[in-house]
Design a protein around this motif. Sequence first.
Motif, short mmCIF file in Angstrom:
data_model
loop_
_atom_site.label_atom_id
_atom_site.label_comp_id
_atom_site.label_asym_id
_atom_site.label_seq_id
_atom_site.Cartn_x
_atom_site.Cartn_y
_atom_site.Cartn_z
N LEU A 196 0.83 -1.21 0.00
CA LEU A 196 0.00 0.00 0.00
C LEU A 196 0.86 1.25 0.00
O LEU A 196 1.94 1.27 0.59
CB LEU A 196 -0.91 0.01 1.24
N ASP A 197 0.34 2.29 -0.64
CA ASP A 197 1.06 3.56 -0.69
C ASP A 197 0.46 4.59 0.26
O ASP A 197 0.74 5.78 0.15
CB ASP A 197 1.05 4.12 -2.12
N LYS A 198 -0.38 4.16 1.17
CA LYS A 198 -1.01 5.08 2.11
C LYS A 198 0.04 5.72 3.03
O LYS A 198 1.14 5.21 3.20
CB LYS A 198 -2.05 4.35 2.95
N SER A 199 -0.35 6.83 3.63
CA SER A 199 0.58 7.61 4.44
C SER A 199 0.48 7.26 5.92
O SER A 199 -0.62 7.12 6.47
CB SER A 199 0.29 9.10 4.24
N ASN A 242 3.49 -4.60 5.40
CA ASN A 242 3.19 -3.81 4.20
C ASN A 242 4.22 -4.03 3.09
O ASN A 242 4.54 -3.12 2.33
CB ASN A 242 3.10 -2.31 4.54
N PHE A 249 -6.11 2.47 11.48
CA PHE A 249 -5.35 2.96 10.34
C PHE A 249 -5.21 1.84 9.32
O PHE A 249 -4.94 0.69 9.67
CB PHE A 249 -3.96 3.43 10.79
N ILE A 250 -5.39 2.20 8.07
CA ILE A 250 -5.35 1.19 7.00
C ILE A 250 -3.94 0.69 6.78
O ILE A 250 -3.70 -0.51 6.60
CB ILE A 250 -5.93 1.78 5.69
N ILE A 251 -2.98 1.59 6.80
CA ILE A 251 -1.59 1.18 6.61
C ILE A 251 -1.11 0.47 7.86
O ILE A 251 -1.44 0.86 8.98
CB ILE A 251 -0.69 2.41 6.31
N THR A 307 -7.81 -3.49 4.46
CA THR A 307 -8.41 -2.54 3.51
C THR A 307 -9.85 -2.90 3.17
O THR A 307 -10.68 -2.03 2.91
CB THR A 307 -7.59 -2.47 2.21
N GLN A 327 2.71 14.25 2.65
CA GLN A 327 2.37 12.88 3.05
C GLN A 327 3.54 12.10 3.64
O GLN A 327 4.69 12.32 3.31
CB GLN A 327 1.83 12.12 1.84
N ASN A 328 3.15 11.16 4.52
CA ASN A 328 4.07 10.20 5.13
C ASN A 328 5.12 10.86 6.02
O ASN A 328 6.24 10.38 6.16
CB ASN A 328 4.78 9.35 4.06
#
Length: 625
Positions: A80-83, A223, A165-167, A253, A560-561
């Motif tokens: 995943l590329d989520k922050s 991840n 949190f998804i990440i 997710t 982000q991140n």
Amino acid sequence: MATNPGILTNWPWKPLGDFKWLLLAPWVVHSSYEMIMKEGNERDVGYFLVFPYMLLRMLHQQIWGSFSRYQTTKGKNRILDKSLDFEQVDRETNWDDQIVLNALLFYIGYMFVPETSNMPFWRADGVIITAVLHAGPVEFLYYWLHRALHHHFLYSRYHSHHHSFIITEPITSVIHPFAEHIAYFMLFAIPTYTTLITRTASIVSFTGYLAYIDFMNNLGHCNLELIPSSLFSFFPFLKYIMYTPTFHSLHHTQFRSNYSLFMPIYDYIYGTVDKSTEITYETSLKRTETSPHVVHLTHLTTPDSIYHLRLGFASLASKPQTSKWYFLLMWPFTLWSSIMTCFYGRTFVLESNTFQNLTMQSWVIPRFFVQYISKSQRETLNQLIEEAILDAESSGVKVLSLGLLNQGEELNKCGEIYIQRYPQLKVKIVDGSSLVVAIVLNSIPKQTSQVVLCGSCTKVSLAIATALCQRNIKVITTCKDNFENHQLRISRPELRKNLVHSTSDTAKIWLVGEKWKANQQMKAPKGSLFIPLTQLPLKELRKDCFYLTTPAMIAPSSFQNLHSCENWLPRRVMSAWRIAGIVHGLKGWDVNECGEVMFSVEKIWQASLELGFRPLPQKIPFIES
């Protein structure tokens, strides 16, 4: 916290904070005493090993965390590329609660379960029983417990905390309310207690089972897809008895699928396997390393700074760098890492961020402050910086900003020597001096009529002195050599009248540059304001004066991140040198800012504000003219 916390959500020792570890002290002391005082068969090795093994589990967790963060930053096989953000880091700081809980329950078990005494080191039948019971009752019961926890009633009161949190990171695997951990312990106790009452338990079966649980938990939350497809090609049945990071990531997710613990077989039996599992797995394996547009090149600071790195302790990295008392207990590793920097000569990726359409990375040169001070290290340091620039060039990086001491005038003429050696470089070198000047000028109170300029004559101090003279502000230098250097380098004669040399320090605004001794603060009048021009923070020796941080700005909320602090700066605050590279990259300015060359101060200041960077609010006192 869960959206609607139920009973037994909070850990009972929460009020104790870090002192919760003292709960284990009586057993640790007692087991150590028995190990030392008793002899032969009277010693209970298993009892003694409980606490050391808990520490080993913490080390295992930390290794997974550092490995996962390093690999996901590079981008290869990332799922995943989520922050990530500071809120998630704060929520996961109590990850060691489950270690304390397990230790307490094991010690209590030694008190009340006679079969725990003097367990043998190895028994094959106990290992087999543990494996069979885990694959059967434990996995089956966990599957249905997990599905129940996703029912609205239990989810809102307990399990939503884990899914906040998804990440995910490896540490996320153990972030649950207290009641959930009790339920999980009861499940995992099925194999262990069975082997105890059948007298087939051994130290290996206990520690091995815990190691398996920790390993698979961390694997599923990292991840990062680590399981090669060739493994499933050779052994197709493995997909039913071993999950992958992708398999469990989809649970975080999609929420209503992939409920299994470590063995997906029950998801296949009951039809709850997510339909995108296989394609997501294949897509993750095909992902290559990220090619950034902008790179910020920094380095280590003090030996203790390794613990504050994003790849070190997550909770420490999320706070400004400070010294902790327990670092003294870790001096062997600190010493070892310091020695290793003398031999390891490659930069490593520390952090990856995104902002608008830009991908950014921070690269770290494995060298400390003390090595930058040594003249004998200059050639080696320049070689490391040069190699990093060439790596950036080959990776298609557009802008590379030089942070901390990587852009010293004495080291490399603010980066100019690299341009001279490689005039065909496409990557632009930025030392950030123009933004530093802009931030300092906008930090000086508007009513100021005179300032003291301290330190050696550099391009930054010269630009600030020139700008202040243009505003008809008197610039006082206390060192005659510095006064003469500034006089010579200010090109317009009419401005030089505002530059004066004086040994009487009556001004209350002190601009502190390079090569300024900290004890000179004692000469400043009471209530003075110290504003640093350099990358390094000032040592605060005066309680009756005010200090600003090194030139920096607050990052936009869309950056982000960002979940770790840049050295000593507060959260979401970035140094001017780092921001300058980002602004150059976003604006597409195809110019170098190094050596004597300085970009437009007003232009980069306005561009930074337009992009959402904001001045750092600081307590600036009223200074009488």
